[in-house]
Design an enzyme around this catalytic site. Structure first.
Site, PDB file in Angstrom:
ATOM      1  N   GLY A  11       1.209  -0.968  -0.280  1.00 18.77           N
ATOM      2  CA  GLY A  11      -0.107  -0.058  -0.389  1.00 18.77           C
ATOM      3  C   GLY A  11       1.439   1.178   0.448  1.00 18.77           C
ATOM      4  O   GLY A  11       0.587   2.159   0.354  1.00 18.77           O
ATOM      5  N   GLY A  14       5.648   4.854  -2.447  1.00 22.35           N
ATOM      6  CA  GLY A  14       7.160   5.108  -3.022  1.00 22.35           C
ATOM      7  C   GLY A  14       7.638   3.562  -3.029  1.00 22.35           C
ATOM      8  O   GLY A  14       8.436   3.793  -4.464  1.00 22.35           O
ATOM      9  N   ASP A  76       8.782  -8.632   1.350  1.00 23.01           N
ATOM     10  CA  ASP A  76       8.896  -8.890   2.726  1.00 23.01           C
ATOM     11  C   ASP A  76      10.574  -8.997   3.086  1.00 23.01           C
ATOM     12  O   ASP A  76      11.287  -9.846   2.572  1.00 23.01           O
ATOM     13  CB  ASP A  76       8.511 -10.038   3.714  1.00 23.01           C
ATOM     14  CG  ASP A  76       8.532  -9.693   5.070  1.00 23.01           C
ATOM     15  OD1 ASP A  76       7.707  -8.823   5.342  1.00 23.01           O
ATOM     16  OD2 ASP A  76       8.610 -11.154   5.890  1.00 23.01           O
ATOM     17  N   SER A  77      11.876  -7.834   3.673  1.00 21.75           N
ATOM     18  CA  SER A  77      12.322  -7.682   4.442  1.00 21.75           C
ATOM     19  C   SER A  77      13.228  -7.501   5.969  1.00 21.75           C
ATOM     20  O   SER A  77      12.065  -6.741   6.372  1.00 21.75           O
ATOM     21  CB  SER A  77      12.866  -6.879   3.368  1.00 21.75           C
ATOM     22  OG  SER A  77      12.192  -5.754   3.086  1.00 21.75           O
ATOM     23  N   TYR A 160      17.740   1.338   8.964  1.00 21.86           N
ATOM     24  CA  TYR A 160      18.345   0.580   9.790  1.00 21.86           C
ATOM     25  C   TYR A 160      19.110   1.659   8.690  1.00 21.86           C
ATOM     26  O   TYR A 160      20.275   1.768   9.240  1.00 21.86           O
ATOM     27  CB  TYR A 160      18.882  -1.318  10.560  1.00 21.86           C
ATOM     28  CG  TYR A 160      17.188  -1.460  10.601  1.00 21.86           C
ATOM     29  CD1 TYR A 160      17.593  -1.355  11.845  1.00 21.86           C
ATOM     30  CD2 TYR A 160      16.662  -2.071  10.127  1.00 21.86           C
ATOM     31  CE1 TYR A 160      16.556  -1.686  13.045  1.00 21.86           C
ATOM     32  CE2 TYR A 160      15.693  -2.242  11.635  1.00 21.86           C
ATOM     33  CZ  TYR A 160      15.476  -2.010  12.445  1.00 21.86           C
ATOM     34  OH  TYR A 160      15.032  -2.576  13.667  1.00 21.86           O
ATOM     35  N   ASP A 161      19.235   2.251   7.031  1.00 24.60           N
ATOM     36  CA  ASP A 161      19.929   2.933   6.608  1.00 24.60           C
ATOM     37  C   ASP A 161      21.124   3.182   7.809  1.00 24.60           C
ATOM     38  O   ASP A 161      22.413   2.880   7.025  1.00 24.60           O
ATOM     39  CB  ASP A 161      19.197   3.308   5.504  1.00 24.60           C
ATOM     40  CG  ASP A 161      18.923   2.672   4.469  1.00 24.60           C
ATOM     41  OD1 ASP A 161      18.568   1.817   4.612  1.00 24.60           O
ATOM     42  OD2 ASP A 161      17.957   3.265   3.490  1.00 24.60           O
TER      43      ASP A 161
END
Ligand code: IMP
Length: 206
Positions: A11, A14, A76-77, A160-161
């Protein structure tokens, strides 16, 4: 050329745009148009109670396929940290508890406070599960390895970048441009694998 319409069970506009870009650049001339959940009027809540990234992606993809009958895929990541036995893993989105003001990065840095540099290895992982029809489905994945930093570094990205240092690029994910990250990320690798598989069905589903 006519674009093949496929549902991406998300949904988030981006995410849909990014996934469309990552897939189409690997389709060798074929093109897909990704429809999001809003585009197909899917509003049911999906309970992601699988034990792995693959299971959660399958639960989402099947829920949407069962309702629409259209080719559908879901991803899913998350981040898996070796010293934490793979945590936060499938719980990445909800890792930040009250003690850390809901900030997963703060919890991660706290949990790894006493862990030496050579033991701070981690990887991002992305599974994509696709349902073609009642009897046909496939699953692909992508992985990107790095090191958890000792403090947040960089302004870009999400999640978490800022704490994920990617040694070949000598930067954290949060210091990379979208273009740089899109060449090497777990999602980019999974999307490339997905494109290689889905293209096999493109002629049939046109
Ligand atoms: P999702 O399955 O793509 O929604 O990701 C679940 C969670 O994993 C996100 O809320 C983030 O915390 C984390 N995550 C997944 N991919 C990334 C990434 O590329 N950068 C930073 N965090 C990520």
């Amino acid at each position: 050329m006519k674009k093949t319409k496929i549902i991406f069970a998300s949904g988030n506009p981006g995410k849909i745009k990014e996934m469309g870009y990552l897939i189409n650049k690997n389709l060798n001339g074929f093109e897909t148009e990704l429809l999001g959940l809003k585009d197909v009027g899917f509003t049911d809540e999906i309970i992601e109670n699988g034990g792995t990234f693959e299971e959660n992606a399958e639960i989402k993809a099947r829920a949407v396929f069962d309702k629409t009958g259209m080719i559908c895929f879901a991803d899913d990541s998350g981040l898996c940290v070796d010293d934490l036995n793979g945590a936060p893993g499938i719980y990445s989105a909800r890792y930040g508890g009250k003690a850390d003001g809901g900030d997963g990065n703060a919890r991660l840095l706290r949990e790894l406070k006493d862990v030496p540099d050579n033991k701070r290895t981690a990887y991002f992982y992305c599974a994509i599960y696709c349902v073609i029809d009642k009897n046909t489905s496939f699953c692909v994945s992508g992985k990107c390895s790095g090191i958890i930093t000792r403090e947040k570094t960089g302004e870009g990205g999400f999640g978490y970048d800022p704490v994920f240092y990617y040694p070949p690029g000598k930067k954290t994910f949060a210091e990379m441009t979208d273009e740089e990250k899109n060449k090497i990320s777990h999602r980019a690798i999974a999307a490339e694998q997905f494109a290689k598989e889905i293209v096999k069905y493109m002629i049939e589903i046109k």
